[in-house]
Write a protein that holds these residues in place. Structure first.
Motif, short mmCIF file in Angstrom:
data_model
loop_
_atom_site.label_atom_id
_atom_site.label_comp_id
_atom_site.label_asym_id
_atom_site.label_seq_id
_atom_site.Cartn_x
_atom_site.Cartn_y
_atom_site.Cartn_z
N ILE A 71 34.89 41.58 33.43
CA ILE A 71 35.84 40.62 33.99
C ILE A 71 35.48 40.44 35.46
CG2 ILE A 71 38.25 40.13 34.54
CD1 ILE A 71 39.07 41.82 32.16
N ASN A 72 35.18 39.20 35.85
CA ASN A 72 34.75 38.92 37.23
C ASN A 72 35.63 37.85 37.84
OD1 ASN A 72 32.28 40.61 37.09
ND2 ASN A 72 31.63 39.08 35.58
N TYR A 73 36.15 38.12 39.02
CA TYR A 73 36.93 37.11 39.74
C TYR A 73 36.58 37.19 41.22
CZ TYR A 73 39.92 41.30 39.74
OH TYR A 73 40.38 42.59 39.81
N PRO A 74 35.42 36.63 41.57
CA PRO A 74 35.00 36.66 42.97
C PRO A 74 35.93 35.83 43.84
CG PRO A 74 33.61 35.18 41.70
CD PRO A 74 34.49 35.88 40.72
N GLU A 75 35.76 35.94 45.14
CA GLU A 75 36.57 35.16 46.09
C GLU A 75 36.47 33.67 45.75
OE1 GLU A 75 35.29 34.24 50.34
OE2 GLU A 75 36.67 35.93 50.63
N GLY A 76 37.60 32.98 45.81
CA GLY A 76 37.60 31.56 45.51
C GLY A 76 38.06 31.25 44.10
N GLY A 77 37.68 30.08 43.61
CA GLY A 77 38.27 29.55 42.39
C GLY A 77 37.53 29.81 41.11
N ARG A 78 36.69 30.84 41.05
CA ARG A 78 35.95 31.12 39.82
C ARG A 78 36.50 32.36 39.12
NH1 ARG A 78 30.68 32.57 40.64
NH2 ARG A 78 31.04 33.03 42.84
N PHE A 79 36.38 32.34 37.79
CA PHE A 79 36.79 33.48 36.97
C PHE A 79 35.90 33.51 35.73
CE2 PHE A 79 38.98 35.23 33.30
CZ PHE A 79 39.45 36.44 33.79
N SER A 80 35.51 34.71 35.31
CA SER A 80 34.78 34.83 34.05
C SER A 80 35.15 36.14 33.37
CB SER A 80 33.26 34.78 34.28
OG SER A 80 32.82 35.92 35.00
N ALA A 81 35.08 36.12 32.06
CA ALA A 81 35.29 37.32 31.25
C ALA A 81 34.27 37.26 30.12
CB ALA A 81 36.70 37.38 30.70
N ILE A 82 33.41 38.26 30.05
CA ILE A 82 32.27 38.25 29.14
C ILE A 82 32.43 39.33 28.08
CG2 ILE A 82 29.75 38.38 28.99
CD1 ILE A 82 30.87 35.99 30.62
N ASN A 83 32.14 38.95 26.82
CA ASN A 83 32.18 39.89 25.69
C ASN A 83 33.56 40.55 25.59
OD1 ASN A 83 30.92 41.20 23.45
ND2 ASN A 83 30.66 43.05 24.69
N ILE A 84 34.60 39.75 25.64
CA ILE A 84 35.96 40.29 25.72
C ILE A 84 36.79 39.88 24.51
CG2 ILE A 84 36.99 38.32 26.96
CD1 ILE A 84 38.39 40.44 28.75
N THR A 85 37.64 40.79 24.04
CA THR A 85 38.61 40.45 23.00
C THR A 85 39.84 39.85 23.65
OG1 THR A 85 39.68 42.63 23.08
CG2 THR A 85 37.83 42.37 21.56
N LEU A 86 40.61 39.13 22.86
CA LEU A 86 41.80 38.50 23.41
C LEU A 86 42.85 39.55 23.80
CD1 LEU A 86 42.62 35.61 24.04
CD2 LEU A 86 43.90 35.57 21.90
N ILE A 87 42.90 40.66 23.09
CA ILE A 87 43.85 41.71 23.44
C ILE A 87 43.48 42.32 24.78
CG2 ILE A 87 42.72 43.70 22.35
CD1 ILE A 87 46.40 42.98 21.89
N ASN A 88 42.18 42.44 25.04
CA ASN A 88 41.71 42.99 26.32
C ASN A 88 42.07 42.05 27.46
OD1 ASN A 88 39.91 43.65 28.58
ND2 ASN A 88 38.89 45.02 27.14
N LEU A 89 41.81 40.76 27.30
CA LEU A 89 42.10 39.80 28.36
C LEU A 89 43.60 39.66 28.58
CD1 LEU A 89 40.96 37.86 30.41
CD2 LEU A 89 40.96 36.06 28.68
N THR A 90 44.37 39.69 27.51
CA THR A 90 45.83 39.63 27.64
C THR A 90 46.34 40.84 28.42
OG1 THR A 90 46.01 38.44 25.54
CG2 THR A 90 48.01 39.46 26.38
N GLY A 91 45.78 42.01 28.13
CA GLY A 91 46.17 43.21 28.87
C GLY A 91 45.89 43.07 30.35
N TRP A 92 44.73 42.49 30.70
CA TRP A 92 44.40 42.29 32.12
C TRP A 92 45.36 41.27 32.75
CZ3 TRP A 92 43.04 38.21 35.26
CH2 TRP A 92 42.58 38.56 36.54
N ALA A 93 45.57 40.16 32.05
CA ALA A 93 46.38 39.08 32.62
C ALA A 93 47.82 39.51 32.88
CB ALA A 93 46.35 37.87 31.69
N TYR A 94 48.37 40.34 32.00
CA TYR A 94 49.77 40.75 32.13
C TYR A 94 49.90 42.17 32.70
CZ TYR A 94 51.28 36.61 29.59
OH TYR A 94 51.54 35.31 29.21
N ASP A 95 48.76 42.76 33.09
CA ASP A 95 48.76 44.12 33.65
C ASP A 95 49.50 45.07 32.71
OD1 ASP A 95 48.13 46.08 35.45
OD2 ASP A 95 49.82 45.70 36.79
#
Length: 254
Positions: free
Chosen positions: A46-70
């Protein structure tokens, strides 16, 4: 003079409210979601460098949901099985105005805002609907063993951690984060009841239950936690904050 000061203060408060509202409204302008490409290292990134870019590579939806909602993944319930198995590659960008706003934020502010932006992306592209509640679930209570804690107080300014099937190394972790990582390793929610403050470094090595024993093998996980960390995991049932998945749909690749 008092009147002038009051007007200036009111203007500052209004400016803050406007800024907060604008931050809350930030969203990605464009996003692509595709089935995950073959991963060179097999890891999720999961990469979110300074500014308006975001990427998540080789990720399950449960993993990304966990990150998004802490929220630890073990505390996201009732989702379909594909949320835990299907892997995606996400790439998202904002417009130039949002990029400028994000660059002006601290790293902590940027992370909080991008979590909300990913929440909105999940709602828009996966029709995801969630609600929070408390449930009593099987858990482990993490306590200090009778021999006392063997954790080392961290001298690191940040935190880092990683591991595999038989080991886990960490620097600069609070007890809450240690409990969260042990939850990932054990497959059950772990609740910190050690009463320990601060941040710690440690190395944990164990032998999986299904591995053949040898003379120089490490102990099984629960014994390793007690002998190497001076902690114990005790079976329990605990009221735990959870996210319940009410609805989610698979996103079409684009």
């Amino acid at each position: 003079m008092l009147g002038l000061l009051w007007v200036v203060g009111l203007g500052y408060a209004c400016a803050q409210a406007t800024s907060a509202k604008t931050n809350a409204d930030l969203a990605f302008e464009a996003a692509t979601i595709k089935p995950a490409a073959p991963s060179p290292d097999g890891h999720t990134h999961i990469n979110y460098p300074e500014g308006g870019r975001f990427s998540a590579i080789n990720i399950t939806l449960i993993n990304l949901t966990g990150w998004a909602y802490d929220m630890p993944q073990k505390q996201i319930l009732d989702g379909p099985s594909w949320m835990n198995s299907t892997r995606f590659d996400f790439q998202a960008t904002t417009d130039s105005a949002a990029d400028v706003m994000l660059r002006a934020m601290t790293s902590e502010q940027d992370r909080m805002v991008k979590r909300r932006m990913v929440q909105r992306l999940l709602e828009d592209r996966f029709s995801m609907k969630l609600h929070r509640e408390t449930r009593v679930l099987p858990a482990y209570d993490l306590v200090v063993a009778k021999s006392g804690s063997k954790l080392t107080a961290s001298q690191s300014n940040g935190k880092s951690y990683g591991g595999g099937r038989t080991y886990f190394h960490a620097e600069g972790l609070s007890m809450d984060l240690i409990a969260e990582q042990l939850s990932q390793i054990t497959g059950r929610i772990v609740v910190d009841k050690t009463g320990l403050d601060g941040r710690y470094d440690f190395k944990l090595k164990w032998t999986p239950d299904d591995a053949p024993a040898s003379e120089d093998s490490s102990p099984e996980l629960f014994t390793a936690i007690e002998e190497q960390l001076g902690l114990q995991l005790k079976p329990a049932k605990e009221p735990v904050a959870v996210l319940v998945v009410d609805h989610v749909e698979s996103s079409s690749p684009n």
